[in-house]
Write a protein that holds these residues in place. Structure first.
Motif, PDB file in Angstrom:
ATOM      1  N   VAL A 145       0.855  -1.178   0.000  1.00 46.69           N
ATOM      2  CA  VAL A 145       0.000   0.000   0.000  1.00 46.69           C
ATOM      3  C   VAL A 145       0.894   1.232   0.000  1.00 46.69           C
ATOM      4  N   GLY A 146       0.571   2.198  -0.856  1.00 44.88           N
ATOM      5  CA  GLY A 146       1.272   3.470  -0.861  1.00 44.88           C
ATOM      6  C   GLY A 146       0.458   4.500  -0.097  1.00 44.88           C
ATOM      7  N   LEU A 147       1.041   5.063   0.956  1.00 48.93           N
ATOM      8  CA  LEU A 147       0.395   6.125   1.721  1.00 48.93           C
ATOM      9  C   LEU A 147       0.942   7.474   1.263  1.00 48.93           C
ATOM     10  N   TYR A 148       0.089   8.493   1.311  1.00 48.75           N
ATOM     11  CA  TYR A 148       0.473   9.829   0.858  1.00 48.75           C
ATOM     12  C   TYR A 148       0.508  10.770   2.061  1.00 48.75           C
ATOM     13  N   PRO A 149       1.670  10.883   2.713  1.00 46.73           N
ATOM     14  CA  PRO A 149       1.772  11.752   3.891  1.00 46.73           C
ATOM     15  C   PRO A 149       1.690  13.216   3.500  1.00 46.73           C
ATOM     16  N   ILE A 150       1.378  14.060   4.451  1.00 49.41           N
ATOM     17  CA  ILE A 150       1.274  15.496   4.197  1.00 49.41           C
ATOM     18  C   ILE A 150       2.104  16.249   5.229  1.00 49.41           C
ATOM     19  N   ASN A 151       2.518  17.453   4.866  1.00 46.11           N
ATOM     20  CA  ASN A 151       3.249  18.313   5.789  1.00 46.11           C
ATOM     21  C   ASN A 151       2.288  18.912   6.807  1.00 46.11           C
ATOM     22  N   ASP A 152       2.762  19.093   8.028  1.00 46.28           N
ATOM     23  CA  ASP A 152       1.913  19.685   9.054  1.00 46.28           C
ATOM     24  C   ASP A 152       1.773  21.188   8.826  1.00 46.28           C
ATOM     25  N   ASP A 153       0.651  21.731   9.262  1.00 51.37           N
ATOM     26  CA  ASP A 153       0.326  23.146   9.020  1.00 51.37           C
ATOM     27  C   ASP A 153       1.371  24.085   9.612  1.00 51.37           C
ATOM     28  N   LYS A 154       1.935  23.713  10.754  1.00 51.92           N
ATOM     29  CA  LYS A 154       2.923  24.579  11.414  1.00 51.92           C
ATOM     30  C   LYS A 154       4.170  24.745  10.548  1.00 51.92           C
ATOM     31  N   SER A 155       4.658  23.624   9.971  1.00 50.84           N
ATOM     32  CA  SER A 155       5.856  23.691   9.127  1.00 50.84           C
ATOM     33  C   SER A 155       5.582  24.476   7.852  1.00 50.84           C
ATOM     34  N   ARG A 186       4.794   6.556   0.471  1.00 46.33           N
ATOM     35  CA  ARG A 186       5.555   5.609   1.286  1.00 46.33           C
ATOM     36  C   ARG A 186       4.904   4.239   1.159  1.00 46.33           C
ATOM     37  N   LEU A 187       5.686   3.254   0.738  1.00 47.34           N
ATOM     38  CA  LEU A 187       5.154   1.916   0.487  1.00 47.34           C
ATOM     39  C   LEU A 187       5.301   1.024   1.715  1.00 47.34           C
ATOM     40  N   PHE A 188       4.222   0.333   2.052  1.00 44.54           N
ATOM     41  CA  PHE A 188       4.229  -0.597   3.181  1.00 44.54           C
ATOM     42  C   PHE A 188       3.603  -1.917   2.745  1.00 44.54           C
ATOM     43  N   SER A 189       4.210  -3.012   3.176  1.00 46.50           N
ATOM     44  CA  SER A 189       3.651  -4.327   2.868  1.00 46.50           C
ATOM     45  C   SER A 189       2.320  -4.506   3.584  1.00 46.50           C
ATOM     46  N   ILE A 190       1.369  -5.091   2.885  1.00 46.32           N
ATOM     47  CA  ILE A 190       0.058  -5.357   3.476  1.00 46.32           C
ATOM     48  C   ILE A 190       0.197  -6.489   4.496  1.00 46.32           C
ATOM     49  N   ALA A 191      -0.472  -6.323   5.634  1.00 45.22           N
ATOM     50  CA  ALA A 191      -0.328  -7.270   6.744  1.00 45.22           C
ATOM     51  C   ALA A 191      -1.621  -8.023   7.032  1.00 45.22           C
ATOM     52  N   SER A 192      -2.470  -8.162   6.029  1.00 42.83           N
ATOM     53  CA  SER A 192      -3.744  -8.853   6.264  1.00 42.83           C
ATOM     54  C   SER A 192      -4.103  -9.683   5.048  1.00 42.83           C
ATOM     55  N   LYS A 193      -4.975 -10.668   5.252  1.00 50.25           N
ATOM     56  CA  LYS A 193      -5.427 -11.505   4.142  1.00 50.25           C
ATOM     57  C   LYS A 193      -6.277 -10.662   3.186  1.00 50.25           C
ATOM     58  N   PRO A 194      -6.383 -11.082   1.925  1.00 55.59           N
ATOM     59  CA  PRO A 194      -7.164 -10.323   0.957  1.00 55.59           C
ATOM     60  C   PRO A 194      -8.596 -10.077   1.416  1.00 55.59           C
ATOM     61  N   SER A 195      -9.048  -8.840   1.231  1.00 54.31           N
ATOM     62  CA  SER A 195     -10.396  -8.446   1.617  1.00 54.31           C
ATOM     63  C   SER A 195     -10.841  -7.310   0.707  1.00 54.31           C
ATOM     64  N   PHE A 212      -4.985   6.358  -0.391  1.00 52.50           N
ATOM     65  CA  PHE A 212      -3.940   5.334  -0.481  1.00 52.50           C
ATOM     66  C   PHE A 212      -4.078   4.582  -1.795  1.00 52.50           C
ATOM     67  N   LYS A 213      -3.050   3.838  -2.123  1.00 47.52           N
ATOM     68  CA  LYS A 213      -3.020   3.114  -3.397  1.00 47.52           C
ATOM     69  C   LYS A 213      -2.438   1.731  -3.176  1.00 47.52           C
ATOM     70  N   THR A 214      -3.007   0.732  -3.826  1.00 46.75           N
ATOM     71  CA  THR A 214      -2.462  -0.630  -3.744  1.00 46.75           C
ATOM     72  C   THR A 214      -1.540  -0.881  -4.940  1.00 46.75           C
ATOM     73  N   HIS A 215      -0.469  -1.616  -4.683  1.00 43.64           N
ATOM     74  CA  HIS A 215       0.514  -1.943  -5.723  1.00 43.64           C
ATOM     75  C   HIS A 215       0.691  -3.454  -5.779  1.00 43.64           C
ATOM     76  N   ARG A 216       0.702  -3.987  -6.977  1.00 47.33           N
ATOM     77  CA  ARG A 216       0.870  -5.424  -7.170  1.00 47.33           C
ATOM     78  C   ARG A 216       2.334  -5.836  -6.994  1.00 47.33           C
ATOM     79  N   ALA A 217       2.524  -6.989  -6.367  1.00 49.49           N
ATOM     80  CA  ALA A 217       3.880  -7.523  -6.197  1.00 49.49           C
ATOM     81  C   ALA A 217       4.065  -8.832  -6.959  1.00 49.49           C
ATOM     82  N   ASN A 218       2.958  -9.476  -7.331  1.00 49.93           N
ATOM     83  CA  ASN A 218       3.016 -10.756  -8.044  1.00 49.93           C
ATOM     84  C   ASN A 218       3.852 -11.788  -7.307  1.00 49.93           C
TER      85      ASN A 218
END
Length: 597
Positions: free
Chosen positions: A244-254, A385-394, A434-440
Motif C-alpha cells: 500500500v502506498g500512503l500519501y503523507p502530508i506536511n503539518d500546518d505549522k511547518s 511511502r510503500l508498506f507491505s500489506i499485513a492482512s489476508k485479501p479483503s 492510499f493506493k495498492t501496488h501489485r507484487a506478483n
C-alpha cells in the motif's frame, strides 16, 4: 560523424527511480545539458511516449536504480514490458546512441541489475554506444557522486562530438522553469476545503479510505513505536505480498513557517495557483487547479522536510541576494553544494546531519528570495511511502504494520520521518488517500502446488508474512508454514504473539522466534534460529522444494541469512560453490524472494 539537431526530443533523458536518487541525477544532467544550449527531454521511463523513441530520439540517456531482487522501479516497468515484446525488430532503435547510469548498492546480490537489463535489451534492439554504462555503488569510498562525476564528463564530451556548434552559456544564467507557478491576484480567497481528498486520478488502485484503528503494538517503554493500522475502503483488490502506498502530508505549522520565511509569498499564500506547462504525472494525483493554492501545494505535494539534494542547490543559489558580503558568501556556499567540485561539501552539510530543506531555507533566509514561479520546479515532490500489506485479501479492509521513524541527529535535533509524523496524528475516523501496488508474489510452483514456505522476518518485516499466513490458514490450504521471527524482547516487541500462539496450538504454523536482547534466548537473531534448525531447513530445501521469503531491513540481516542458508546446504554435503549455485537457481526459479529496504 553525423551532426544532430538540438531541437527538443533529439536528446532524451529517462529515469526509473524508487526513492528519488536516480531522478535527481537525471534532473541534474538535464539542467547541465541546457547550459550547452541543448533542449533535452526529461521524463520517467514509463511516461515517455514510445513513438517518440522511434521517431525523435537520437541520443538516449537512462538513469535507473534497482529495487527488490534485481527489479525495475515502479515507474520503469511499463517501458521494460514494451522492450521485451518478441515482435520488435532487432534494428528498431539502430538510430539511437545510448548510455546508461545505474544507481546501486553492492551489498545487494543483484547489484545494478535493473540498468543492466535495460542496457542489454536496448542494445539488442539496435542501440549503439554513446559512452559506456556506469554502475555506481553507494558502498564505495567515492559514493555515487564519484561515479556520476566521471560518467557525466564522458557523456558530455561524447555529446559535443555530435553537436560541434554548441556554445556553453554561463551557469550564472537562470534557466526558465519547466512548470512555472502563477497566481491570479483578482481571484478571491478559496474556502477551506479537504483538499487531500480531491486527488482525482483515473486509477482503479487509488482509494479513499477511513482509519478504523491506529494502535501501538510495542510496549510503551520500548525504544520503537510500531503501529498496527487498519484502513476501511471499498472494492479493494490485493493479494499477499502486495503493498500500500500512503500519501503523507506536511503539518500546518511547518508550512506556515516556510511561508513566513519568504515574506513576499504571504499575500498570495491562499490565492488560486496554477501550474503551467506539461505537468508530469504525480503518484496519487495532483490537486485540481481550481482548488490549488501555494499553501495547499506545500501541504500536500511538495516535500519540505526531505534532505536537500544537489539539483535543489543547483537552482537555489540563483535566488540569493549577493549584494552584501554575507549574501555573497552564502551564494558561493550554496553554489558549491550544487556542484561537483567537492562532493564532501554537500554530504557534510546535508546528509551527515540529516538537515531538512526547511532548515536550509531558515538558515539562509536573510539573503534568499525564491520566486513563486520557480516553486514547483525547485522543491521535490512528496513520494508515496510503500508498506507491505499485513492482512489476508479483503474487498473492504487492509492492515499495515508501520515502524515510526524517530531519531536524534548529530545536530542534537529529533527527527521524525514525514510519514511517521503524519501517521502518529491520524486517528480513527480520519479519511486518507492510499493506493495498492501489485507484487506478483508466488507461493506455489508449477510442479509443486503447495510447497512448504520458510518465512524469515525480523521486526516489521512480519507484515507480508502475516498476510500469507492468514490467507493460507483461512482457506484451509494444505501447506507447511515455517515462520522465523526476530525481535529484541519476548515481552516488548514480539508482534502478534496471540495470533502465532493460536495457530501453533492448532498445528497450522511452525514458529521459531529469536530474541536479541533476552538473556535466556538461545538464538539472538533469525539466522541463528535458522542454523539451529539446519536439518529441517536442509530437508525442506532439497527434498520438498520449499520457498523462502525474507523480509526486513537491508544491511546485515539479508546477507547473514544467505550465508547461513549456504552453511545449511554445506551441512547436507554440498561444497560452498554448489551451495551458492543452488541459492542462485532458487532465486531464478522464484523459490528465494527478498523484500528488504
Amino acid at each position: 560523424m553525423a551532426n544532430y539537431s538540438s531541437e527538443p526530443g533529439c536528446v532524451t533523458i529517462l529515469y526509473g527511480s524508487e526513492n528519488g536518487t536516480a531522478e535527481d541525477y537525471a534532473r541534474y544532467l538535464w539542467q547541465r545539458l541546457q547550459y550547452l544550449q541543448l533542449k533535452p527531454t526529461l521524463s520517467t521511463l514509463d511516461e515517455y511516449p514510445l513513438k517518440s523513441l522511434v521517431t525523435e530520439t537520437k541520443i538516449l540517456i537512462i538513469v535507473c536504480s534497482t529495487t527488490g531482487q534485481g527489479e525495475l522501479p515502479l515507474n520503469a516497468r511499463k517501458f521494460m514490458k514494451f522492450l521485451l515484446k518478441k515482435k520488435l525488430p532487432s534494428d528498431l532503435l539502430n538510430h539511437i546512441k545510448l548510455t546508461t547510469f545505474g544507481v546501486g548498492d553492492s551489498s545487494y546480490t543483484k547489484f545494478n541489475y535493473a540498468v543492466k537489463k535495460l542496457h542489454t535489451r536496448l542494445h539488442q534492439l539496435g542501440c549503439s554506444e554513446l559512452s559506456p554504462r556506469c554502475e555506481a555503488d553507494e558502498m564505495s569510498a567515492e559514493g555515487v557522486d564519484g561515479f556520476y562525476k566521471e560518467w557525466e564528463l564522458k557523456v558530455i564530451e561524447n555529446i559535443r562530438s555530435y553537436f560541434p556548434d554548441l556554445v556553453t552559456i554561463s551557469d550564472d544564467y537562470l534557466l526558465p522553469p519547466l512548470n512555472p507557478a502563477s497566481y491570479d491576484e483578482l481571484d478571491d480567497l478559496l474556502d477551506e476545503l479537504d483538499l487531500s481528498l480531491t486527488r482525482v486520478q483515473n486509477d482503479p488502485d487509488l482509494h479513499i479510505g477511513k482509519i478504523v484503528s491506529n494502535v501501538r503494538l510495542t510496549d510503551s517503554d520500548h525504544f520503537q513505536d510500531v503501529r498496527h493500522v487498519i484502513i476501511e475502503s471499498e472494492e479493494l483488490k490485493f493479494l499477499p505480498g502486495d503493498t500500500v502506498g500512503l500519501y503523507p502530508i506536511n503539518d500546518d505549522k511547518s508550512v506556515e513557517l516556510l511561508i513566513q520565511l519568504q515574506p513576499h509569498w504571504i499575500p498570495f499564500a491562499d490565492k488560486p495557483l496554477h501550474i503551467l506547462g506539461k505537468v508530469a504525472a504525480i503518484d496519487g494525483g495532483l490537486i485540481s487547479a481550481e482548488k490549488l493554492t501555494l499553501r495547499s501545494l506545500f501541504k500536500y505535494h511538495l516535500d519540505i522536510v526531505a534532505i536537500p539534494r544537489r539539483s535543489f542547490f543547483m537552482n537555489l543559489w540563483h535566488f540569493t541576494n549577493a549584494s552584501t558580503p554575507d549574501g555573497e558568501r552564502e551564494q558561493e556556499k550554496l553554489k558549491e553544494f550544487g556542484g561537483f567540485e567537492d562532493t564532501e561539501e554537500l554530504y557534510n552539510y546535508a546528509n551527515r546531519p540529516r538537515r531538512l530543506i526547511l532548515e536550509t531555507i531558515l538558515e539562509f533566509q536573510d539573503n534568499l528570495e525564491i520566486p513563486i514561479r520557480y516553486i514547483y520546479d525547485l522543491f521535490p515532490k512528496i513520494r508515496p511511502r510503500l508498506f507491505s500489506i499485513a492482512s489476508k485479501p479483503s474487498p473492504t479492509q487492509v492492515e499495515l504494520v508501520v515502524g515510526i521513524v524517530e531519531y536524534k541527529t548529530m545536530l542534537r535535533r529529533i527527527r521524525r520521518g514525514l510519514c511517521s509524523k503524519w501517521l502518529k496524528l491520524v486517528d480513527s475516523g480520519d479519511r486518507i488517500v492510499f493506493k495498492t501496488h501489485r507484487a506478483n508474489l508466488k507461493y506455489t510452483l508449477p510442479s509443486v502446488p503447495n510447497p512448504p514456505l520458510i518465512m524469515i522476518a525480523p521486526g516489521t518485516g512480519i507484515a507480508p508474512m502475516k498476510s500469507i499466513i492468514e490467507h493460507v490458514t483461512g482457506h484451509e490450504i494444505d501447506q507447511q508454514l515455517h515462520l522465523f521471527y526476530g525481535c529484541r524482547y519476548s515481552g516488548k516487541d514480539l508482534l502478534f504473539r496471540e495470533l502465532w500462539n493460536t495457530l501453533v496450538d492448532a498445528q497450522k504454523l511452525h514458529f521459531y522466534p529469536a530474541f536479541s536482547r533476552d538473556e535466556n534466548s538461545t538464538a539472538k537473531y533469525v539466522q541463528d534460529r535458522l542454523f539451529q534448525e539446519k536439518a529441517l531447513i536442509g530437508d525442506l530445501l532439497l527434498n520438498q522444494n520449499a520457498i523462502i521469503f525474507v523480509c526486513g531491513s537491508s544491511g546485515k540481516m539479508p546477507k547473514q541469512v544467505r550465508i547461513t542458508l549456504m552453511e545449511v546446504l554445506v551441512h547436507t554435503g554440498m561444497d560452498e560453490a554448489q551451495a551458492g549455485e543452488y541459492l542462485l537457481a532458487m532465486e531464478d526459479s522464484g523459490r528465494y524472494k527478498e523484500d528488504v529496504w
